[in-house]
Scaffold this active site. Structure first.
Site, short mmCIF file in Angstrom:
data_model
loop_
_atom_site.label_atom_id
_atom_site.label_comp_id
_atom_site.label_asym_id
_atom_site.label_seq_id
_atom_site.Cartn_x
_atom_site.Cartn_y
_atom_site.Cartn_z
N HIS A 257 0.87 -1.17 0.00
CA HIS A 257 0.00 0.00 0.00
C HIS A 257 0.91 1.22 0.00
CE1 HIS A 257 -3.33 -2.63 1.93
NE2 HIS A 257 -3.48 -2.58 0.61
N GLU A 260 1.63 3.33 3.11
CA GLU A 260 2.12 2.68 4.32
C GLU A 260 3.63 2.50 4.13
OE1 GLU A 260 -0.34 -0.79 4.84
OE2 GLU A 260 -2.18 0.40 4.67
N HIS A 399 3.13 -3.59 6.43
CA HIS A 399 2.04 -2.63 6.29
C HIS A 399 2.06 -1.66 7.47
CE1 HIS A 399 -0.42 -4.65 3.02
NE2 HIS A 399 0.50 -5.57 3.29
N GLU A 490 2.15 -5.53 10.64
CA GLU A 490 1.65 -4.16 10.77
C GLU A 490 2.58 -3.44 11.74
OE1 GLU A 490 -1.02 -2.75 9.31
OE2 GLU A 490 -1.84 -4.50 8.27
#
Length: 671
Positions: A257, A260, A399, A490
């Site tokens: 993404h 990110e 991410h 994440e």
């Protein structure tokens, strides 16, 4: 009839003009005089004069000559040129790199050395060395190598009596001085810069790192984005570019993404760290690199990153205050508006359908033909080809937006339940892998930062479908289509953290990133061969009680990630009798146990023959990739059109546009 006086006058005037033209010397183009192509008139004959260019006053000589090698007739004309302007700002543009090398090379052309009424050319060997050293600095700001530093055109060989234009920088070699330099000191080009890197700067850093550690690294491109940007990978191995038997392959992917971005930066730093620590002799890093083939793709979505950097406020998140760059959602998708983490084939639904079949498997599921008639992003296509071409064992993609490790499956096993716990057959293995990263991070496993969600108490690990059910994710594709076990990391609540937080991000994640790669050596590994010792490609390694197999690579080697315990392992291949072994993996075992199999040829029984035929058909459909060539719309022509659409002047163009002189289009790459 005698001509009129007017006609006579015109004829005389024409003859005089012809005489003037015929007697005038041929025109000299820039550099022609020094190339011996023409001789100047007496009035224009060059001669030595004092060096008066202020940015060249530290050259090792004091006299120059005009016209110079570029055809500037006077000092004033040279000072007004874009070449001199570039030299005056080169240090700031290149952030201090290659300074003053580039400036002094430029001075040797703009203000050439003059001795005894003749010009001495600078040495070509010095120019070539400087270009090799400094080309990455220009690439880092998306600037072309200046034409007036063309080593072949404006520089000479040693045999022509050239001189070293950087001789003022040379210091006589002193063995004692060399020994006095601290061994731990790194060149400035190798030091981490905790600022955001543009796409060109990122690629420059990766290529510099490969140049600095040529024995253990290489860079390669797996494809291009919609707008034609490279998807550049840096590889670390004691034998770069070669798959070695029994050496596991690991990959890291960042910036899927585009908004990110911390993972992208961390992977740039990781590449620099591995190179530096290997050269320093760090035993842990050397062991990791020598026993593992590591592939790092810092940015899977460089177009999205550019959009995120440009910023913009997305209103879909209400009145919440956005991150520092107002990029919570801008740049998330690629340039086509596709979310790359929803763009892979949905093989998870197929896996759920297979549960109704007897002796079903959840591995090497073929890509359905209908997938190719949808919108397949070039970035997705490139990654799929990549993971099919290398026998990856372990992977993580990075991410932002939360602080945890997500494991497959990402798609809920019930279509009406979007947050339903949906584990894979290797749930315990994935928990071990995810825990390896989360526990090595100072905050992730404690669950102190969940970014507004209510998943505390899970040790920093969550099942993807339980978190938010999605179809077509990259980690599900890796697990269901290949041998690769991938997790999603994440890295924090802020998708685009402030630059001052980058150092903290590296400090928090560097140990976890190394520890996770070492986990590729968990479980078992070995060779599957026939009775003659030949490796069997595509043999299946099954573990009793786990409905997910891995297959052997080209040379017959395999890796099977497993948790500690007693396991029954079975090797099979069409045309061979299966072999079975019982293995014990101790709890604290840090290295993969060696379990080899030798398969004997055997005539299969009727039931086994039918099963083998079914397996061969499945394998054949697994090998089918883009069977209808639907991806032709992302051909080179399409990518070239994408590059044209994003043509824009780089940030440094304003230095020259405001000067009032001719625009130096020769500084634009690809012009």
């Amino acid at each position: 009839m005698e001509p009129s006086p007017w006609k006579t006058y015109k004829l005389i005037l024409l003859l005089e003009l012809l005489g003037v033209v015929s007697c005038s010397p041929p025109r000299c183009y820039p550099g022609d005089f020094f190339l011996g192509k023409c001789k100047p008139s007496v009035a224009a004959k060059p001669k030595c004069t004092d060096m008066l260019l202020s940015y060249c006053d530290d050259m090792s000589y004091g006299q120059t000559m005009f016209p110079n090698l570029l055809g500037h007739r006077t000092r004033e004309e040279a000072e007004l040129g874009a070449e001199y302007l570039l030299m005056s700002v080169a240090e700031s543009l290149l952030n201090g790199e290659c300074s003053p090398d580039v400036r002094m090379l430029g001075c040797s052309v703009l203000a050439p050395r003059c001795e005894g009424g003749r010009v001495l050319k600078p040495c070509r060997s010095v120019c070539l060395a400087a270009r090799k050293k400094c080309a990455h600095a220009f690439e880092g700001i998306d600037m072309a190598w200046p034409y007036f530093l063309d080593c072949e055109r404006y520089f000479a060989g040693d045999e022509d009596g050239c001189y070293d234009p950087l001789e003022g920088l040379r210091v006589e070699e002193d063995p004692d001085a060399v020994e006095s330099v601290p061994l731990e000191e790194e060149p400035s080009s190798a030091k981490m810069t905790f600022t955001y890197h543009s796409n060109s700067q990122m690629n420059s850093v990766l290529k510099k790192t490969a140049d600095r550690c040529p024995n253990i690294t290489r860079t390669y491109t797996i494809g291009h984005s919609v707008e034609g940007r490279e998807l550049l990978v840096i590889e670390f191995s004691n034998n770069p570019g070669v798959h070695e038997l029994l050496e596991p392959e690991v990959k890291y992917v960042g910036n899927m993404h585009g908004n990110e971005v911390l993972g992208r930066q961390l992977l740039i730093y990781l590449a620099q760290h591995l190179c530096s620590e290997y050269l320093r002799g760090d035993e842990r890093v050397q062991t990791l690199v020598n026993s593992t083939r590591i592939h790092i793709l810092p940015s899977m979505n460089p177009d999205g990153y550019e959009a995120a950097v440009a910023g913009g406020q997305d209103n879909s998140y209400g009145d919440e205050e956005g991150p520092r760059y107002d990029s919570w959602n801008v740049g998330r998708a690629n340039a086509q508006g596709l979310d790359l983490n929803r763009n892979f084939p949905d093989l998870t639904s197929t896996a759920y359908l297979r549960r109704r079949q007897r002796a079903y498997k959840t591995d090497h599921i073929p890509i359905p033909d209908y997938y190719w008639f949808g919108k397949v992003a070039p970035e997705t296509y490139a990654v799929m080809k990549w993971v099919r071409s290398i026998p990856f064992v372990l992977s993580a993609n990075f991410h932002g937006g939360s602080l945890l490790v997500s494991v497959p499956y990402d798609l809920s096993k019930h279509p009406l339940e979007h947050k339903l716990y949906s584990p894979t057959p290797d749930e315990q293995v994935f928990k071990l892998l995810a825990g390896t990263y989360a526990n090595a991070h100072p905050n992730m496993a404690t669950g102190t930062e969940w970014c507004g969600s209510s998943h505390s108490g899970k040790g920093g690990i969550i099942n993807g479908a339980e978190w938010a059910s999605i179809a077509g994710s990259m980690q599900d594709f890796n697990y269901l289509h290949t041998n690769c076990f991938e997790v999603t990391v994440e890295l924090g609540c802020d998708k685009f953290p402030a630059e001052e937080d980058l150092y903290t991000g590296w400090q928090e994640n560097s140990e976890a990133m190394i520890t996770f790669m070492e986990a590729a050596h968990r479980g078992i590994k070995g060779l599957v061969t026939d009775e003659e010792g030949n490796g069997i490609r595509g043999a299946r390694i099954s573990v009793r009680g786990i409905k997910h197999d891995v297959t052997t690579a080209e040379g017959g080697d395999y890796w099977r990630l497993l948790t500690p315990g007693v396991r029954t392992v079975i090797a099979s291949a069409p045309g061979f009798a299966l072999a079975m072994k019982r293995v014990h993996l101790p709890p604290r075992m840090q290295h993969a146990g060696r379990v080899d199999f030798t398969l004997k040829r055997a005539a299969p029984e009727p039931d086994a023959l039918a099963a083998a035929e079914e397996e061969r058909e499945a394998a054949g459909s697994h090998d089918r990739f883009d069977p209808y060539n639907q991806f032709e719309r992302f051909s080179a022509a399409s990518l070239a059109q994408g590059r044209e659409e994003r043509l824009e002047k780089p940030w440094w163009w304003s230095y020259f546009a405001s000067s009032g002189g001719a625009a130096p289009t020769w500084l634009l790459r690809g012009f």
